[in-house]
Every structure is written in C-alpha cells, then in structure tokens.
Design a protein around this motif. Structure first.
Motif, PDB file in Angstrom:
ATOM      1  N   GLU A   1       9.287   7.792  -6.023  1.00 49.53           N
ATOM      2  CA  GLU A   1       9.860   6.459  -5.848  1.00 49.53           C
ATOM      3  C   GLU A   1      10.153   6.266  -4.368  1.00 49.53           C
ATOM      4  OE1 GLU A   1      13.427   6.228  -8.140  1.00 49.53           O
ATOM      5  OE2 GLU A   1      12.379   6.319 -10.054  1.00 49.53           O
TER       6      GLU A   1
ATOM      7  N   HIS B   1       3.881   5.703  -5.619  1.00 46.06           N
ATOM      8  CA  HIS B   1       3.862   5.737  -7.085  1.00 46.06           C
ATOM      9  C   HIS B   1       2.723   6.595  -7.612  1.00 46.06           C
ATOM     10  CE1 HIS B   1       6.292   1.805  -6.843  1.00 46.06           C
ATOM     11  NE2 HIS B   1       7.100   2.831  -6.980  1.00 46.06           N
ATOM     12  N   SER B   2       1.568   6.573  -6.932  1.00 44.59           N
ATOM     13  CA  SER B   2       0.439   7.397  -7.384  1.00 44.59           C
ATOM     14  C   SER B   2       0.753   8.889  -7.268  1.00 44.59           C
ATOM     15  CB  SER B   2      -0.833   7.067  -6.593  1.00 44.59           C
ATOM     16  OG  SER B   2      -0.781   7.612  -5.292  1.00 44.59           O
ATOM     17  N   LEU B   3       1.702   9.225  -6.399  1.00 42.97           N
ATOM     18  CA  LEU B   3       2.116  10.616  -6.226  1.00 42.97           C
ATOM     19  C   LEU B   3       3.291  10.984  -7.141  1.00 42.97           C
ATOM     20  CD1 LEU B   3       1.862  10.725  -2.336  1.00 42.97           C
ATOM     21  CD2 LEU B   3       0.318  11.855  -3.972  1.00 42.97           C
ATOM     22  N   GLY B   4       3.718  10.028  -7.957  1.00 44.08           N
ATOM     23  CA  GLY B   4       4.812  10.296  -8.886  1.00 44.08           C
ATOM     24  C   GLY B   4       6.182  10.297  -8.233  1.00 44.08           C
TER      25      GLY B   4
ATOM     26  N   TYR C   1       5.260  14.169   0.340  1.00 43.46           N
ATOM     27  CA  TYR C   1       5.042  14.657  -1.021  1.00 43.46           C
ATOM     28  C   TYR C   1       4.820  16.170  -1.007  1.00 43.46           C
ATOM     29  CZ  TYR C   1       2.633  15.667  -5.378  1.00 43.46           C
ATOM     30  OH  TYR C   1       2.245  16.231  -6.573  1.00 43.46           O
TER      31      TYR C   1
ATOM     32  N   ARG D   1       2.042  11.170   2.069  1.00 44.75           N
ATOM     33  CA  ARG D   1       1.397  12.346   1.461  1.00 44.75           C
ATOM     34  C   ARG D   1       1.973  13.641   2.025  1.00 44.75           C
ATOM     35  NH1 ARG D   1      -3.008   8.595   1.649  1.00 44.75           N
ATOM     36  NH2 ARG D   1      -3.673   8.132  -0.482  1.00 44.75           N
TER      37      ARG D   1
ATOM     38  N   ARG E   1       3.912   1.502  -1.312  1.00 42.20           N
ATOM     39  CA  ARG E   1       4.465   1.616  -2.671  1.00 42.20           C
ATOM     40  C   ARG E   1       3.424   2.176  -3.642  1.00 42.20           C
ATOM     41  NH1 ARG E   1       6.381  -3.526  -1.302  1.00 42.20           N
ATOM     42  NH2 ARG E   1       8.581  -3.462  -0.754  1.00 42.20           N
ATOM     43  N   ASP E   2       2.197   1.672  -3.550  1.00 42.49           N
ATOM     44  CA  ASP E   2       1.128   2.157  -4.429  1.00 42.49           C
ATOM     45  C   ASP E   2       0.883   3.648  -4.214  1.00 42.49           C
ATOM     46  OD1 ASP E   2       0.808  -0.379  -5.488  1.00 42.49           O
ATOM     47  OD2 ASP E   2      -0.992  -0.845  -4.319  1.00 42.49           O
ATOM     48  N   CYS E   3       0.855   4.073  -2.966  1.00 43.14           N
ATOM     49  CA  CYS E   3       0.632   5.482  -2.642  1.00 43.14           C
ATOM     50  C   CYS E   3       1.770   6.343  -3.179  1.00 43.14           C
ATOM     51  CB  CYS E   3       0.498   5.652  -1.130  1.00 43.14           C
ATOM     52  SG  CYS E   3       0.200   7.349  -0.598  1.00 43.14           S
TER      53      CYS E   3
ATOM     54  N   GLU F   1       0.828  -1.210   0.000  1.00 41.65           N
ATOM     55  CA  GLU F   1       0.000   0.000   0.000  1.00 41.65           C
ATOM     56  C   GLU F   1       0.862   1.259   0.000  1.00 41.65           C
ATOM     57  OE1 GLU F   1      -3.540   0.198   2.399  1.00 41.65           O
ATOM     58  OE2 GLU F   1      -3.557  -1.989   2.606  1.00 41.65           O
TER      59      GLU F   1
END
Length: 144
Positions: A45, A40-43, A140, A137, A36-38, A34
């Motif tokens: 690594e 990657h969804s934010l652009g 980010y 988040r 990693r998915d988050c 989860e």
C-alpha cells in the motif's frame, strides 16, 4: 501488508509543464497513478504526498514513525541543501530511497551533491518517471 510513503518535493507539481525535455510530459497525477499501480502489483500500500513547503514534507516524514514501513522521496531542490529534511529522514529510522527523474550528476554542478543521500539506503536518478517505479521496486526488495 507493507505500506510506503512516496514524497514529491517542490515544483514537482508542475511536472509535464516545467521543462518537459528534462522531466517528461506526463503530469504528476499520471505518474502517481503509475506509482499506485506498481505498489499494488507488489502487494503493498502507499500514500503519496507533494508539497512545495519544506516543513510540510518534514511533517510527513515524521508520520512515517508510526504508519509506514519505508519512504521513497524526490526532494527536488531540497535534495541539495535541506539539512532539516536530512535530519527528519535520519530520525525516523525507516528505509528511504532517494529518487530523481533527471540525472542530477549530469546537470549543473550545484545539483551533483545530495545532502540526504547519506541517510538514504540508495539513490535512483536519470530514468524519468521510471525512477519512481524503480524506487518502489527497490523498497519492496528492502522490505521483503
């Protein structure tokens, strides 16, 4: 592309087994997926690392000097007494978000103080595995 380091401290490898009423029933691998998915969804690594050994966590924090833009850390019990982790975070001069699955301020008195909080940009606790996602988040936003 921004790259962050996500660190899990001692006993977090037992998530899903250890005190599921406090830490939840998801395994660490599920939580990592989860995260990693988050990320990657934010652009961004990320690399994710867990250790029960203070020195191994310190070595990873030192690696942030060169390869990472920020750190999200759940230092586990080291949160409350590891001045060595505190000094490592302070030394790398990268933004660091402290996260905890449980609300450390509503637990045993010895868990109320974090020695790493003063060198982190913020602390997120009490939201279970979502504390990590909120921490990602927040990182980010800090890096944007």
């Amino acid at each position: 592309m921004k790259k962050i380091l996500v660190l899990h401290g001692p006993n977090i490898n037992l998530t899903g087994i250890r005190e599921p009423g406090t830490y939840g029933k998801d395994t660490l691998e599920t939580i990592n997926e989860e995260i990693r998915d988050c990320v990657h969804s934010l652009g961004m690594e990320c690399d994710i690392f867990q250790s029960n050994h203070e020195g191994a966590l310190i070595d990873k924090i030192h690696e942030a000097l060169e390869g990472y833009d920020g750190i999200v850390i759940n230092a586990g019990a080291y949160t409350h007494y590891s001045y060595a982790l505190r000094d490592a975070i302070s030394s790398v001069k990268k933004p660091c978000v402290e996260v905890h699955m449980s609300n450390i301020h509503a637990r045993e008195p010895f868990r109320h103080e974090s020695v790493i909080a003063p060198v982190c940009v913020g602390q997120i606790c009490g939201f279970g595995k979502n504390s990590y996602l909120l921490g990602v988040r927040a990182m980010y936003e800090l890096l944007s």
